[in-house]
Design a protein around this motif. Structure first.
Motif, PDB file in Angstrom:
ATOM      1  N   LEU B  41      49.332  27.854  17.050  1.00 27.65           N
ATOM      2  CA  LEU B  41      50.263  26.828  16.563  1.00 27.65           C
ATOM      3  C   LEU B  41      51.460  27.486  15.883  1.00 27.65           C
ATOM      4  CD1 LEU B  41      50.940  23.834  15.864  1.00 27.65           C
ATOM      5  CD2 LEU B  41      49.547  24.118  13.816  1.00 27.65           C
ATOM      6  N   VAL B  42      51.163  28.521  15.050  1.00 27.16           N
ATOM      7  CA  VAL B  42      52.238  29.214  14.341  1.00 27.16           C
ATOM      8  C   VAL B  42      53.178  29.892  15.338  1.00 27.16           C
ATOM      9  CG1 VAL B  42      52.776  30.981  12.619  1.00 27.16           C
ATOM     10  CG2 VAL B  42      50.751  29.549  12.330  1.00 27.16           C
ATOM     11  N   TRP B  44      53.682  29.131  18.496  1.00 29.46           N
ATOM     12  CA  TRP B  44      54.416  28.124  19.261  1.00 29.46           C
ATOM     13  C   TRP B  44      55.610  27.599  18.456  1.00 29.46           C
ATOM     14  CZ3 TRP B  44      55.133  22.648  19.160  1.00 29.46           C
ATOM     15  CH2 TRP B  44      55.589  22.098  20.375  1.00 29.46           C
ATOM     16  N   LEU B  45      55.372  27.251  17.172  1.00 32.37           N
ATOM     17  CA  LEU B  45      56.445  26.724  16.321  1.00 32.37           C
ATOM     18  C   LEU B  45      57.508  27.781  16.051  1.00 32.37           C
ATOM     19  CD1 LEU B  45      54.368  24.622  13.762  1.00 32.37           C
ATOM     20  CD2 LEU B  45      56.024  23.724  15.404  1.00 32.37           C
ATOM     21  N   ALA B  46      57.059  29.029  15.783  1.00 32.68           N
ATOM     22  CA  ALA B  46      58.009  30.105  15.492  1.00 32.68           C
ATOM     23  C   ALA B  46      58.895  30.369  16.713  1.00 32.68           C
ATOM     24  CB  ALA B  46      57.267  31.367  15.083  1.00 32.68           C
ATOM     25  N   LEU B  48      59.614  28.259  19.086  1.00 31.61           N
ATOM     26  CA  LEU B  48      60.493  27.097  19.258  1.00 31.61           C
ATOM     27  C   LEU B  48      61.681  27.184  18.294  1.00 31.61           C
ATOM     28  CD1 LEU B  48      60.648  24.450  20.916  1.00 31.61           C
ATOM     29  CD2 LEU B  48      59.456  23.311  19.055  1.00 31.61           C
ATOM     30  N   ALA B  49      61.406  27.680  17.075  1.00 31.66           N
ATOM     31  CA  ALA B  49      62.472  27.815  16.085  1.00 31.66           C
ATOM     32  C   ALA B  49      63.429  28.934  16.455  1.00 31.66           C
ATOM     33  CB  ALA B  49      61.869  28.080  14.701  1.00 31.66           C
ATOM     34  N   TYR B  55      60.701  30.638  23.357  1.00 33.82           N
ATOM     35  CA  TYR B  55      59.869  29.472  23.686  1.00 33.82           C
ATOM     36  C   TYR B  55      59.323  29.592  25.100  1.00 33.82           C
ATOM     37  CZ  TYR B  55      58.411  24.632  24.375  1.00 33.82           C
ATOM     38  OH  TYR B  55      57.676  23.506  24.636  1.00 33.82           O
TER      39      TYR B  55
END
Lengths: 126, 132
Positions: B41-42, B44-46, B48-49, B55
């Motif tokens: 999850l971390v 994926w979010l990182a 995306l950011a 991504y």
């Protein structure tokens, strides 16, 4: 007659009045995670294959980013509490047990902050 | 005391595996697995950011055979831990402790966890043509 126990006898044996805190915190975070994860997995079925723009828009929407931050906080708090119990039960070397608990706490905090900063950057278009 | 050669309880190898014990250790195992899996999850979010390229890299990794298998395992572990966690919450309220109920709720939790995992993947395939 002195009713107070000598400090030397009670030290390390008495109640610190916080014995139930870990138990309670674990339950509270568990209850919070039930609806959060049902929402997250349901969303995941839609968002998991999305392209960059759609995924960023989804994470960045106000409700989603707020719920994601709550989920990240509750998740890493709950994970750290759970890992602590596992270490306490299975690591019998005292220094290694304490070291593992400290490490998992720092790691959980680090990952939570990284994930929350990522969500905020996406939300605010950093 | 003094005899340090005595076998220590729980002395697992002499017991026949029972549903209750297996589900209990599975709750811990899935908990540890999910804790490690939260890295996904971390990441994926990182990613995306960070931007479209990172991504795409993470999506590529998650979409690979290993990635899909991990995601399937992660979703099942999540649903099992969630359902069995609710079983624990009922126990915390002092409910469901007699042997018949303990076994019935245990079987129920396994069935619900498998069903929810299948529904999740069916939905993912129906909506987007596959969860990653």
């Amino acid at each position: 007659m002195n009713m107070r126990a000598p400090l030397a006898r009670v030290r390390g044996h008495g109640s610190a009045k916080s014995g139930a805190h870990h138990w309670w915190a674990q339950r509270l975070s568990a209850i919070a995670l039930v609806p959060l994860f049902l929402w997250f997995v349901a969303s995941l079925t839609v968002i998991a294959t999305a392209d960059y723009a759609t995924a960023a828009k989804w994470v960045g929407s106000p409700y989603n980013s707020a719920l994601l931050i709550l989920l990240i906080g509750a998740l890493f708090y709950h994970a750290q509490l759970g890992m602590q119990v596992v270490f306490e039960d299975y690591i019998s070397t005292p220094w290694l047990q304490v070291a593992s608990i400290i490490l998992v706490r720092f790691l959980a905090l680090l990952l939570a902050v990284v994930a929350i900063v990522a969500v905020l950057r996406i939300a605010w278009g950093g | 005391m003094g005899n340090t050669d005595r076998p220590l309880s729980p002395h697992l190898q002499v017991y026949k595996p029972q549903l209750t014990a297996v589900l209990s250790i599975l709750h811990r195992a899935t908990g540890v697995f999910l804790s490690i899996g939260s890295l996904l999850l971390v990441c994926w979010l990182a990613a995306l950011a960070k931007g479209p390229e990172s991504y795409a890299t993470v999506q590529g990794l998650l979409g690979s055979g290993i990635g899909r298998t991990l995601l399937l395992a992660w979703v099942f572990a999540l649903f099992y831990h969630l359902c069995n966690g609710m079983r624990h919450l009922f126990w915390d309220m002092g409910l469901g402790f007699d042997m018949d109920t303990v076994y019935a709720s245990g079987r129920f939790v396994v069935v619900v966890a498998i069903t929810l995992t299948l529904i999740t993947f069916a939905m993912a395939y129906a909506i987007r043509g596959g969860l990653l």
